[in-house]
Motif scaffolding. Structure first.
Motif, PDB file in Angstrom:
ATOM      1  N   LEU A  27     -13.282  68.818   0.018  1.00  0.00           N
ATOM      2  CA  LEU A  27     -14.238  68.513   1.801  1.00  0.00           C
ATOM      3  C   LEU A  27     -14.778  67.750   1.584  1.00  0.00           C
ATOM      4  CD1 LEU A  27     -14.757  71.991   2.701  1.00  0.00           C
ATOM      5  CD2 LEU A  27     -13.152  70.933   3.209  1.00  0.00           C
ATOM      6  N   CYS A  28     -15.168  67.322   2.531  1.00  0.00           N
ATOM      7  CA  CYS A  28     -16.423  66.114   2.640  1.00  0.00           C
ATOM      8  C   CYS A  28     -17.667  66.669   3.693  1.00  0.00           C
ATOM      9  CB  CYS A  28     -15.978  65.134   2.598  1.00  0.00           C
ATOM     10  SG  CYS A  28     -15.595  64.446   4.165  1.00  0.00           S
ATOM     11  N   GLY A  29     -18.535  66.249   3.619  1.00  0.00           N
ATOM     12  CA  GLY A  29     -19.216  66.458   5.180  1.00  0.00           C
ATOM     13  C   GLY A  29     -19.663  64.732   5.727  1.00  0.00           C
ATOM     14  N   ARG A  30     -19.314  65.495   6.934  1.00  0.00           N
ATOM     15  CA  ARG A  30     -20.226  64.138   7.898  1.00  0.00           C
ATOM     16  C   ARG A  30     -21.166  64.457   8.286  1.00  0.00           C
ATOM     17  NH1 ARG A  30     -16.463  61.448  12.690  1.00  0.00           N
ATOM     18  NH2 ARG A  30     -17.440  63.166  14.018  1.00  0.00           N
ATOM     19  N   LEU A  31     -22.559  63.708   9.087  1.00  0.00           N
ATOM     20  CA  LEU A  31     -23.824  64.271   9.146  1.00  0.00           C
ATOM     21  C   LEU A  31     -23.354  63.366  10.833  1.00  0.00           C
ATOM     22  CD1 LEU A  31     -26.926  63.077   7.553  1.00  0.00           C
ATOM     23  CD2 LEU A  31     -26.555  62.698  10.493  1.00  0.00           C
ATOM     24  N   LEU A  32     -23.328  64.650  11.686  1.00  0.00           N
ATOM     25  CA  LEU A  32     -22.442  64.861  13.682  1.00  0.00           C
ATOM     26  C   LEU A  32     -24.467  63.972  14.036  1.00  0.00           C
ATOM     27  CD1 LEU A  32     -20.811  66.860  13.105  1.00  0.00           C
ATOM     28  CD2 LEU A  32     -19.929  64.592  13.427  1.00  0.00           C
ATOM     29  N   ALA A  33     -25.430  64.201  13.726  1.00  0.00           N
ATOM     30  CA  ALA A  33     -26.602  64.320  15.002  1.00  0.00           C
ATOM     31  C   ALA A  33     -27.706  64.258  13.628  1.00  0.00           C
ATOM     32  CB  ALA A  33     -27.246  65.501  15.327  1.00  0.00           C
ATOM     33  N   LEU A  34     -28.591  64.301  13.829  1.00  0.00           N
ATOM     34  CA  LEU A  34     -30.302  64.080  12.930  1.00  0.00           C
ATOM     35  C   LEU A  34     -31.012  63.351  13.656  1.00  0.00           C
ATOM     36  CD1 LEU A  34     -31.529  64.318  10.076  1.00  0.00           C
ATOM     37  CD2 LEU A  34     -31.112  62.456   9.481  1.00  0.00           C
ATOM     38  N   VAL A  35     -31.924  64.094  13.958  1.00  0.00           N
ATOM     39  CA  VAL A  35     -33.537  63.705  14.822  1.00  0.00           C
ATOM     40  C   VAL A  35     -34.566  64.660  14.510  1.00  0.00           C
ATOM     41  CG1 VAL A  35     -32.536  65.383  16.862  1.00  0.00           C
ATOM     42  CG2 VAL A  35     -34.615  63.656  16.949  1.00  0.00           C
ATOM     43  N   VAL A  36     -35.767  63.723  14.442  1.00  0.00           N
ATOM     44  CA  VAL A  36     -36.616  64.558  14.014  1.00  0.00           C
ATOM     45  C   VAL A  36     -37.494  64.228  15.451  1.00  0.00           C
ATOM     46  CG1 VAL A  36     -38.725  64.743  12.611  1.00  0.00           C
ATOM     47  CG2 VAL A  36     -36.717  64.302  11.217  1.00  0.00           C
ATOM     48  N   ASP A  37     -39.477  64.826  15.382  1.00  0.00           N
ATOM     49  CA  ASP A  37     -39.834  64.997  16.858  1.00  0.00           C
ATOM     50  C   ASP A  37     -40.434  63.113  16.217  1.00  0.00           C
ATOM     51  OD1 ASP A  37     -42.587  64.929  18.433  1.00  0.00           O
ATOM     52  OD2 ASP A  37     -41.203  66.889  18.989  1.00  0.00           O
ATOM     53  N   GLU A  38     -40.334  62.733  17.251  1.00  0.00           N
ATOM     54  CA  GLU A  38     -41.210  61.354  17.277  1.00  0.00           C
ATOM     55  C   GLU A  38     -42.447  61.564  17.122  1.00  0.00           C
ATOM     56  OE1 GLU A  38     -40.390  59.303  21.121  1.00  0.00           O
ATOM     57  OE2 GLU A  38     -42.051  60.827  21.981  1.00  0.00           O
ATOM     58  N   ARG A  39     -43.419  62.357  16.921  1.00  0.00           N
ATOM     59  CA  ARG A  39     -44.590  62.649  16.120  1.00  0.00           C
ATOM     60  C   ARG A  39     -45.215  63.317  14.722  1.00  0.00           C
ATOM     61  NH1 ARG A  39     -45.756  66.718  20.718  1.00  0.00           N
ATOM     62  NH2 ARG A  39     -43.860  67.232  20.238  1.00  0.00           N
ATOM     63  N   LEU A  40     -43.467  63.402  14.571  1.00  0.00           N
ATOM     64  CA  LEU A  40     -43.418  63.719  13.320  1.00  0.00           C
ATOM     65  C   LEU A  40     -42.559  62.939  11.724  1.00  0.00           C
ATOM     66  CD1 LEU A  40     -43.602  67.339  13.591  1.00  0.00           C
ATOM     67  CD2 LEU A  40     -45.616  65.908  12.512  1.00  0.00           C
ATOM     68  N   ARG A  41     -41.879  61.523  12.478  1.00  0.00           N
ATOM     69  CA  ARG A  41     -41.368  60.735  11.807  1.00  0.00           C
ATOM     70  C   ARG A  41     -42.641  60.976  10.547  1.00  0.00           C
ATOM     71  NH1 ARG A  41     -38.309  58.742  16.912  1.00  0.00           N
ATOM     72  NH2 ARG A  41     -37.310  60.584  17.285  1.00  0.00           N
TER      73      ARG A  41
END
Length: 103
Positions: free
Chosen positions: A76-90
């Protein structure tokens, strides 16, 4: 340090408003209702996983991934579909922690 203060957990429908806000920050305007419908279709679907990063009881990051079969080899492989961090904590390494949890 923020890295010590947040936790990663599986997401649930109650996270819809926060995830909608995060996805909107990426430039994809999304209402809480829209996100609820999307998560209803995704959360229990085999082959998908969704995690959030929580800081002081607030969702500040999100990752969604899909698990797929390889064509060229066994496994199996994993595919990252979405990734986000609150802009204030990037820059606080929350995204890194989400990716590690997903792996």
């Amino acid at each position: 340090m923020v890295m010590d203060a947040f936790k990663i957990r599986l997401s649930n429908l109650n996270d819809s408003p926060a995830i909608a806000s995060l996805i909107t920050q990426l430039g994809y305007p999304t209402s809480p209702g829209q996100m609820t419908k999307r998560l209803e279709a995704i959360l229990d679907k085999p082959g998908y996983r969704s995690f959030v990063a929580e800081l002081n009881g607030n969702v500040v990051g999100f990752i969604g991934l899909g698990i797929e079969l390889f064509y060229e080899r066994d496994g199996l492989c994993g595919r990252l579909l979405a990734l986000v961090v609150d802009e204030r904590l990037r820059g606080a390494r929350i995204g890194e922690a989400l990716v590690l949890a997903a792996e």
